[in-house]
Design an enzyme around this catalytic site. Structure first.
Site, PDB file in Angstrom:
ATOM      1  N   ASN A   7       6.675  -5.822  -2.294  1.00  0.00           N
ATOM      2  CA  ASN A   7       6.443  -5.235  -1.324  1.00  0.00           C
ATOM      3  C   ASN A   7       5.276  -5.670  -0.173  1.00  0.00           C
ATOM      4  O   ASN A   7       4.559  -6.490  -0.893  1.00  0.00           O
ATOM      5  CB  ASN A   7       5.830  -3.881  -1.419  1.00  0.00           C
ATOM      6  CG  ASN A   7       5.616  -2.805  -0.631  1.00  0.00           C
ATOM      7  OD1 ASN A   7       6.628  -2.694   0.375  1.00  0.00           O
ATOM      8  ND2 ASN A   7       4.583  -1.949  -0.666  1.00  0.00           N
ATOM      9  N   ASP A  18       1.982   1.244  -4.462  1.00  0.00           N
ATOM     10  CA  ASP A  18       1.029   0.298  -3.698  1.00  0.00           C
ATOM     11  C   ASP A  18       0.016  -0.549  -4.676  1.00  0.00           C
ATOM     12  O   ASP A  18      -1.014  -0.461  -4.179  1.00  0.00           O
ATOM     13  CB  ASP A  18       0.357   0.812  -2.556  1.00  0.00           C
ATOM     14  CG  ASP A  18       1.577   1.309  -1.165  1.00  0.00           C
ATOM     15  OD1 ASP A  18       2.704   0.802  -1.513  1.00  0.00           O
ATOM     16  OD2 ASP A  18       1.317   2.384  -0.703  1.00  0.00           O
ATOM     17  N   SER A  24      -1.414  -6.758   2.719  1.00  0.00           N
ATOM     18  CA  SER A  24      -1.031  -7.456   1.324  1.00  0.00           C
ATOM     19  C   SER A  24       0.307  -7.532   0.895  1.00  0.00           C
ATOM     20  O   SER A  24       0.908  -6.515   1.118  1.00  0.00           O
ATOM     21  CB  SER A  24      -1.695  -6.623   0.191  1.00  0.00           C
ATOM     22  OG  SER A  24      -3.190  -6.226   0.781  1.00  0.00           O
ATOM     23  N   HIS A  70       2.163  -4.240   2.277  1.00  0.00           N
ATOM     24  CA  HIS A  70       1.584  -2.831   2.448  1.00  0.00           C
ATOM     25  C   HIS A  70       0.317  -3.225   3.480  1.00  0.00           C
ATOM     26  O   HIS A  70      -0.331  -4.130   3.463  1.00  0.00           O
ATOM     27  CB  HIS A  70       0.879  -2.448   1.210  1.00  0.00           C
ATOM     28  CG  HIS A  70       0.180  -0.976   1.444  1.00  0.00           C
ATOM     29  ND1 HIS A  70       0.971   0.010   1.550  1.00  0.00           N
ATOM     30  CD2 HIS A  70      -0.962  -0.717   1.599  1.00  0.00           C
ATOM     31  CE1 HIS A  70       0.104   1.012   1.731  1.00  0.00           C
ATOM     32  NE2 HIS A  70      -1.282   0.686   1.945  1.00  0.00           N
TER      33      HIS A  70
HETATM   34  C1  GRF Z   1       4.935  -2.525   7.877  1.00  0.00           C
HETATM   35  O1  GRF Z   1       3.722  -2.270   8.449  1.00  0.00           O
HETATM   36  C2  GRF Z   1       4.875  -2.644   6.469  1.00  0.00           C
HETATM   37  O2  GRF Z   1       3.574  -3.233   6.235  1.00  0.00           O
HETATM   38  C3  GRF Z   1       4.928  -1.146   6.263  1.00  0.00           C
HETATM   39  O3  GRF Z   1       5.798  -0.461   6.916  1.00  0.00           O
HETATM   40  C4  GRF Z   1       5.854  -1.221   8.264  1.00  0.00           C
HETATM   41  C5  GRF Z   1       7.129  -1.621   8.454  1.00  0.00           C
HETATM   42  O4  GRF Z   1       7.332  -2.423   9.790  1.00  0.00           O
HETATM   43  N1  GRF Z   1       5.234  -0.989   4.754  1.00  0.00           N
HETATM   44  P1  GRF Z   1       8.803  -3.083  10.121  1.00  0.00           P
HETATM   45  O5  GRF Z   1       9.978  -2.170   9.955  1.00  0.00           O
HETATM   46  O6  GRF Z   1       8.715  -4.378   9.239  1.00  0.00           O
HETATM   47  O7  GRF Z   1       8.687  -3.545  11.594  1.00  0.00           O
END
Ligand code: GRF
Length: 219
Positions: free
Chosen positions: A109, A147, A138, A111
């Site tokens: 993932n 997370d 991260s 985050h």
């Molecule tokens: C990103 O900021 C990611 O870290 C978070 O959700 C957002 C997704 O953006 N988990 P995208 O769909 O990749 O544009």
């Protein structure tokens, strides 16, 4: 040797997805994008995948009142696609512990915070409210707590006067997220990265702490 198959799970814009698919296309990630699953219909990320000829499926969360049923359907899709690696990229669902456990070691993932600070939503606003001088993102293995799986790689940017949650989100996305996620997936696809009894192992050596974006190019 055939390339591992990669599935990407999204719910929205798909900028991380785009960066990942670009890196698969130009060979930085030695994996075959086998499936993109979105928890929401009609999101831009689905169009990015289709434009690159990657199979897509919508698994609409509203049709599964029970979390266990959603995750069972998701597991079936991933099995059918024979996904070796699974990347959550803006996937707005909390997975069950059972799902996290059964995909342990191949589930990642991204985050938008410097974990362990600010798990959960609204990270950019929380950083501003706390007056933190830096903020970042991260990439971590997913375990059964939100997370909080072992962090592989982090990058940060300075918070500058006048920043809003939006400007900060954009800077973190542009300067950190779309750089670190493809890199971690490239290591995993090449078989260089493993999760070994809760320890991250890169090139046969256990990491004592998350790697920083500054160290990324030396690896
Ligand atoms: C990103 O900021 C990611 O870290 C978070 O959700 C957002 C997704 O953006 N988990 P995208 O769909 O990749 O544009």
């Amino acid at each position: 040797m055939s390339r591992p198959k990669l599935a990407v799970l999204i719910s929205g814009t798909g900028r991380n997805l785009q960066a990942i698919l670009d890196a698969c296309q130009d060979g930085r990630i030695a994996a075959e994008p086998a499936l993109v699953v979105s928890s929401r219909p009609g999101v831009p990320g689905l169009e990015h995948a289709k434009a690159r000829g990657v199979p897509t499926t919508v698994l609409d969360h509203r049709q599964y009142p029970r979390r266990e049923d959603y995750d069972a359907a998701l597991a079936q899709l991933l099995d059918r696609a024979r996904a070796d690696l699974i990347a959550l990229a803006g996937f707005m669902r909390i997975l069950t512990s059972g799902f996290a456990r059964s995909h342990r070691g191949r589930l990642f993932n991204i985050h938008p915070s410097l974990l362990p600070r600010y798990p959960g939503l609204g990270t950019h606003a929380k950083v501003l409210a706390a007056g933190d001088p830096r903020h970042g993102a991260s990439v971590h293995y997913v375990t059964d707590e939100l997370d909080s799986g072992p962090v592989v790689l982090q990058g940060s940017v300075a918070v500058v006067p006048g920043d809003t949650a939006e400007t900060l989100a954009e800077r973190v996305m542009r300067e950190v997220e779309i750089r670190i996620y493809p890199c971690v997936l490239a290591w995993a696809a090449a078989g260089r990265l493993k999760l070994d009894v809760g320890k991250i192992v890169l090139d046969g050596r256990a990491l004592d702490a998350p790697l920083k974006i500054e160290e990324m190019d030396e690896r």
